[in-house]
Scaffold this motif. Sequence first.
Motif: not given
Length: 275
Positions: A1-28
């Motif tokens: 485990m590592t500890q990040h110092k200070g605040e950081i914004k993250f989002d670990l759950h995103t989809h994209h058009e490959r799944c067939g029910h999401a809009r946009g590319s990974i780049r988007d």
Amino acid sequence: MTQHKGEIKFDLHTHHERCGHARGSIRDYIEAAIANGLQVIGIADHTPYFSYDKDQAFPKIAMGKSEFPEYVKEVQALKEEYRGKIEVLLGIESDFFPEHVEHYRTYFDRYPFDYIIGSVHQVEGVSIFNKNRWKGMSEQQKVKTKETYYRLIEHSARSGMYQILGHIDAMKGFYPEFSKIETEAVEHTLKVVGEYGLAIEINTSGKTKYVGGWYPTDEILELANHHGVKVTFGSDAHDPERVGDEFDLVAKRLKEIGFKEWCYFRQKERVSVPL
């Protein structure tokens, strides 16, 4: 485990058009993350149905098996391209089918995933989002269904395949009364999740369903905190506009509940971030 110092914004759950029910590319989704002030973005589209013979068993639900290596390759290329601008993480959201765990594991072991989200989407062969499953059920049957759901989540925690468990009360999505079904299975499952050192996500996509709000409920988060369960954040965005959706509100609520930190994963190692 590592500890990040200070605040950081993250989002670990995103989809994209490959799944067939999401809009946009990974780049988007990566560009949306940058625009929304995130330092870390995880791509975690739905796994193919590896246990089916057909390449593309369910075109509107998940990518075909032949797309899987391409998906990994694209995320890895974008990881390099965006280095220094934003950290891109290679994730995947895996359905949990207890009878197919080892089969799925052989696919995951071939690639350098930063994390894998384990999600239960079916109970007794029926989608957890099926609005009709509850019709005509007795209270006893409802309790049994909820207990079966949490038994599957517990098994997913014990499988050792995941770092994160996805939307652990999403069965309430189209049936808000689900949260009121009384059973000790919820707390029992959270104890197991805590023992195995997994994180659960606070998933803000509940707002796109009847139930509104987030997965899981505050009551579940209070139990999670009590049992030392780690927490992370996922918008479950199927549209680039939702990347990072309500991150700050979730952080505020977690602090009120008593959490001191949350986390994300890099090369399957937990990175703790102070709240």
